[in-house]
Design a protein around this motif. Structure first.
Motif, PDB file in Angstrom:
ATOM      1  N   PHE A  28      36.765  34.820 -13.396  1.00 28.10           N
ATOM      2  CA  PHE A  28      37.378  34.575 -14.703  1.00 28.10           C
ATOM      3  C   PHE A  28      37.028  35.685 -15.705  1.00 28.10           C
ATOM      4  CE2 PHE A  28      37.451  29.708 -13.879  1.00 28.10           C
ATOM      5  CZ  PHE A  28      38.726  29.815 -13.317  1.00 28.10           C
ATOM      6  N   ASN A  31      32.285  37.874 -19.485  1.00 31.64           N
ATOM      7  CA  ASN A  31      31.256  38.730 -20.080  1.00 31.64           C
ATOM      8  C   ASN A  31      31.182  38.330 -21.541  1.00 31.64           C
ATOM      9  OD1 ASN A  31      32.962  40.664 -18.034  1.00 31.64           O
ATOM     10  ND2 ASN A  31      30.778  40.958 -17.830  1.00 31.64           N
ATOM     11  N   PHE A  32      30.109  37.654 -21.917  1.00 31.29           N
ATOM     12  CA  PHE A  32      30.041  37.093 -23.265  1.00 31.29           C
ATOM     13  C   PHE A  32      29.464  38.096 -24.264  1.00 31.29           C
ATOM     14  CE2 PHE A  32      29.589  32.559 -21.285  1.00 31.29           C
ATOM     15  CZ  PHE A  32      30.917  32.625 -20.880  1.00 31.29           C
ATOM     16  N   LEU A  33      30.070  38.128 -25.428  1.00 26.94           N
ATOM     17  CA  LEU A  33      29.658  39.070 -26.474  1.00 26.94           C
ATOM     18  C   LEU A  33      28.342  38.617 -27.110  1.00 26.94           C
ATOM     19  CD1 LEU A  33      30.690  41.577 -28.067  1.00 26.94           C
ATOM     20  CD2 LEU A  33      31.724  39.980 -29.686  1.00 26.94           C
ATOM     21  N   ILE A  57      42.026  33.607 -27.059  1.00 28.97           N
ATOM     22  CA  ILE A  57      42.178  33.447 -25.610  1.00 28.97           C
ATOM     23  C   ILE A  57      40.806  33.626 -24.977  1.00 28.97           C
ATOM     24  CG2 ILE A  57      43.268  34.393 -23.540  1.00 28.97           C
ATOM     25  CD1 ILE A  57      45.454  35.487 -25.565  1.00 28.97           C
ATOM     26  N   THR A  63      31.272  31.909 -29.024  1.00 32.76           N
ATOM     27  CA  THR A  63      30.616  32.887 -29.902  1.00 32.76           C
ATOM     28  C   THR A  63      31.561  33.417 -30.993  1.00 32.76           C
ATOM     29  OG1 THR A  63      29.372  33.554 -27.973  1.00 32.76           O
ATOM     30  CG2 THR A  63      29.277  35.027 -29.879  1.00 32.76           C
ATOM     31  N   VAL A  78      41.992  28.737 -26.212  1.00 29.53           N
ATOM     32  CA  VAL A  78      42.488  28.362 -24.889  1.00 29.53           C
ATOM     33  C   VAL A  78      41.543  28.901 -23.817  1.00 29.53           C
ATOM     34  CG1 VAL A  78      44.456  28.491 -23.316  1.00 29.53           C
ATOM     35  CG2 VAL A  78      44.838  28.513 -25.781  1.00 29.53           C
ATOM     36  N   GLU A  79      40.894  27.995 -23.095  1.00 29.44           N
ATOM     37  CA  GLU A  79      39.891  28.383 -22.102  1.00 29.44           C
ATOM     38  C   GLU A  79      40.245  27.792 -20.739  1.00 29.44           C
ATOM     39  OE1 GLU A  79      36.946  30.435 -21.971  1.00 29.44           O
ATOM     40  OE2 GLU A  79      37.352  29.821 -19.920  1.00 29.44           O
ATOM     41  N   ILE A  80      40.271  28.647 -19.717  1.00 32.86           N
ATOM     42  CA  ILE A  80      40.664  28.207 -18.379  1.00 32.86           C
ATOM     43  C   ILE A  80      39.540  27.463 -17.649  1.00 32.86           C
ATOM     44  CG2 ILE A  80      39.930  30.290 -17.106  1.00 32.86           C
ATOM     45  CD1 ILE A  80      42.589  30.152 -15.568  1.00 32.86           C
ATOM     46  N   LEU A  84      33.259  25.149 -19.227  1.00 32.24           N
ATOM     47  CA  LEU A  84      32.897  25.589 -20.582  1.00 32.24           C
ATOM     48  C   LEU A  84      33.301  24.580 -21.659  1.00 32.24           C
ATOM     49  CD1 LEU A  84      33.819  29.372 -20.232  1.00 32.24           C
ATOM     50  CD2 LEU A  84      31.541  28.467 -20.692  1.00 32.24           C
ATOM     51  N   GLU A 103      43.194  25.331 -20.440  1.00 34.04           N
ATOM     52  CA  GLU A 103      44.419  25.740 -19.743  1.00 34.04           C
ATOM     53  C   GLU A 103      44.392  27.238 -19.465  1.00 34.04           C
ATOM     54  OE1 GLU A 103      46.872  25.482 -17.754  1.00 34.04           O
ATOM     55  OE2 GLU A 103      48.062  23.977 -18.827  1.00 34.04           O
ATOM     56  N   ASP A 104      45.171  27.639 -18.484  1.00 34.01           N
ATOM     57  CA  ASP A 104      45.404  29.057 -18.230  1.00 34.01           C
ATOM     58  C   ASP A 104      46.389  29.531 -19.306  1.00 34.01           C
ATOM     59  OD1 ASP A 104      46.405  31.476 -17.396  1.00 34.01           O
ATOM     60  OD2 ASP A 104      46.669  30.873 -15.309  1.00 34.01           O
ATOM     61  N   VAL A 105      46.012  30.519 -20.088  1.00 32.20           N
ATOM     62  CA  VAL A 105      46.874  30.940 -21.208  1.00 32.20           C
ATOM     63  C   VAL A 105      48.254  31.386 -20.716  1.00 32.20           C
ATOM     64  CG1 VAL A 105      46.128  33.370 -21.302  1.00 32.20           C
ATOM     65  CG2 VAL A 105      46.895  32.227 -23.384  1.00 32.20           C
ATOM     66  N   ASN A 123      38.321  38.422 -26.710  1.00 31.05           N
ATOM     67  CA  ASN A 123      37.591  39.321 -25.827  1.00 31.05           C
ATOM     68  C   ASN A 123      38.185  38.990 -24.462  1.00 31.05           C
ATOM     69  OD1 ASN A 123      35.734  40.616 -24.219  1.00 31.05           O
ATOM     70  ND2 ASN A 123      34.012  39.277 -24.759  1.00 31.05           N
ATOM     71  N   LEU A 124      39.173  39.777 -24.059  1.00 37.06           N
ATOM     72  CA  LEU A 124      40.010  39.389 -22.917  1.00 37.06           C
ATOM     73  C   LEU A 124      39.296  39.524 -21.573  1.00 37.06           C
ATOM     74  CD1 LEU A 124      43.510  40.925 -23.770  1.00 37.06           C
ATOM     75  CD2 LEU A 124      42.871  38.510 -23.769  1.00 37.06           C
ATOM     76  N   TYR A 127      40.423  41.182 -15.792  1.00 32.56           N
ATOM     77  CA  TYR A 127      41.248  41.143 -14.579  1.00 32.56           C
ATOM     78  C   TYR A 127      42.722  40.839 -14.873  1.00 32.56           C
ATOM     79  CZ  TYR A 127      41.395  36.002 -14.566  1.00 32.56           C
ATOM     80  OH  TYR A 127      41.631  34.685 -14.900  1.00 32.56           O
TER      81      TYR A 127
HETATM   82  N1  SAM Z   1      35.219  35.019 -26.052  1.00 28.66           N
HETATM   83  C1  SAM Z   1      33.975  34.948 -25.301  1.00 28.66           C
HETATM   84  C2  SAM Z   1      33.021  35.995 -25.811  1.00 28.66           C
HETATM   85  O1  SAM Z   1      33.504  36.962 -26.416  1.00 28.66           O
HETATM   86  O2  SAM Z   1      31.832  35.866 -25.593  1.00 28.66           O
HETATM   87  C3  SAM Z   1      34.222  35.105 -23.798  1.00 28.66           C
HETATM   88  C4  SAM Z   1      34.972  36.345 -23.351  1.00 28.66           C
HETATM   89  S1  SAM Z   1      35.057  36.554 -21.607  1.00 28.66           S
HETATM   90  C5  SAM Z   1      35.292  38.305 -21.504  1.00 28.66           C
HETATM   91  C6  SAM Z   1      36.691  35.996 -21.143  1.00 28.66           C
HETATM   92  C7  SAM Z   1      36.924  34.511 -21.258  1.00 28.66           C
HETATM   93  O3  SAM Z   1      38.276  34.222 -20.864  1.00 28.66           O
HETATM   94  C8  SAM Z   1      36.064  33.647 -20.343  1.00 28.66           C
HETATM   95  O4  SAM Z   1      35.553  32.557 -21.058  1.00 28.66           O
HETATM   96  C9  SAM Z   1      37.014  33.169 -19.245  1.00 28.66           C
HETATM   97  O5  SAM Z   1      36.638  31.944 -18.646  1.00 28.66           O
HETATM   98  C10 SAM Z   1      38.316  33.074 -20.013  1.00 28.66           C
HETATM   99  N2  SAM Z   1      39.553  33.219 -19.197  1.00 28.66           N
HETATM  100  C11 SAM Z   1      39.725  33.941 -18.067  1.00 28.66           C
HETATM  101  N3  SAM Z   1      40.989  33.849 -17.623  1.00 28.66           N
HETATM  102  C12 SAM Z   1      41.643  33.048 -18.513  1.00 28.66           C
HETATM  103  C13 SAM Z   1      42.988  32.548 -18.586  1.00 28.66           C
HETATM  104  N4  SAM Z   1      43.905  32.889 -17.677  1.00 28.66           N
HETATM  105  N5  SAM Z   1      43.315  31.714 -19.596  1.00 28.66           N
HETATM  106  C14 SAM Z   1      42.388  31.368 -20.536  1.00 28.66           C
HETATM  107  N6  SAM Z   1      41.110  31.797 -20.507  1.00 28.66           N
HETATM  108  C15 SAM Z   1      40.735  32.628 -19.511  1.00 28.66           C
END
Ligand code: SAM
Length: 284
Positions: A28, A31-33, A57, A63, A78-80, A84, A103-105, A123-124, A127
């Protein structure tokens, strides 16, 4: 609002992750900020005010969501990852202007989120950065701006100009919809766990009026895709080889000649306006 524990530092993030026995999922892109300076740059760059409806997203543990809730009118996150959701319920409990959707965005109807134009902040997950950004634009959802952390290399491609090695289909697509500006470069030590690549925050301010008006947008993008699918070839050969366009060499030569274009030109030299003119001429 009650006083609450801000997550934006390594100690609070590690503590929360341990307490909830949360394990990071590579699939997924988690990487958390953990850097407050970067967080503030994102908030300032996105120009979030109490007038705004924000879509975040991938809120992760919440955070950035906490900071967004403080500044925005309302926030939809929106969190997949369903692991979490209980954590988000805890970390966002001080706020009454946030809605979390598990949900998956990419499966969400973005038009249903708000009647107001959205500011997207994220913070996308790296992948699926490009599919998410393209879905945001192509969904037809009303957007004001998109401010996102992406891989540095992707940010470079988004704001590249004709002629350079970074210039391609992504640059043209992003610039058709928005004005792109990198607002921060972010090293790996600003995240837990550290990503293997450098990151950048890019602000995409959506155009109110598109910079070009091709007769057939979809056709223009098919030309762009064909041109960069074979970027080492001349544009003439790249277009001729793409059978779905149905263009003979002679027809392309004719169009090039009408537009005063050199037959040896490569796609990477063409601006968005050039591709729009080429598409219109072919369809004429
Ligand atoms: N926003 C947080 C931060 O900055 O600490 C987390 C950022 S982390 C790089 C990416 C987040 O996107 C994760 O929580 C992950 O589970 C979520 N994620 C991954 N694919 C997703 C999708 N298709 N739809 C929604 N959320 C998704």
């Amino acid at each position: 609002m009650e006083k609450y524990k801000k997550l934006i530092n390594p100690q609070n993030t590690i503590e929360l992750v341990k307490k909830n026995e949360f394990t990071f999922k590579k699939r997924f892109g988690q990487n958390f900020l953990i850097d407050e300076h970067v967080l503030n740059k994102i908030m300032d760059g996105a120009e979030i005010t109490k007038e705004d409806s924000v879509l975040e997203i991938g809120p992760g543990i919440g955070t950035m969501t906490q900071a967004l809730c403080e500044r925005a009118g309302d926030v939809t996150a929106v969190e997949i990852d369903r692991d979490l959701i209980p954590i988000l319920n805890e970390t966002l409990s001080p706020f009454d202007n946030v809605k979390v959707i598990n949900e998956d965005v990419l499966k969400l109807d973005l038009n249903s989120i708000s009647d107001k134009p959205l500011k997207v902040v994220a913070n996308l997950p790296y992948y699926i950065t490009t599919p998410i950004v393209m879905e945001l634009f192509e969904s037809g959802a009303k957007l004001e701006s998109v401010t996102v952390m992406v891989q540095k290399e992707v940010a470079d491609r988004m704001q590249a100009i004709p002629g350079g090695k970074d210039y391609g289909a992504l640059s043209l697509a992003v610039q058709y919809y928005a004005e792109a500006k990198v607002i921060a470069n972010v090293p790996p030590n600003c995240f837990i766990p550290r990503p293997g690549v450098g990151s950048a925050v890019i602000n995409l301010k959506c155009h109110k009026i598109k910079p070009v008006c091709p007769k057939n947008e979809e056709h223009m993008f098919r030309l762009i895709k064909a041109a960069f699918a074979q970027r080492r070839k001349t544009l003439l050969n790249a277009l001729k080889n793409e059978s779905s366009l149905g263009l003979s060499k002679e027809r392309i030569q004719e169009v090039f000649s009408e537009l005063g274009m050199d037959e040896r030109i490569r796609g990477e030299k063409l601006s968005l306006a050039d591709f729009a003119a080429l598409s219109d001429k072919i369809l004429k």
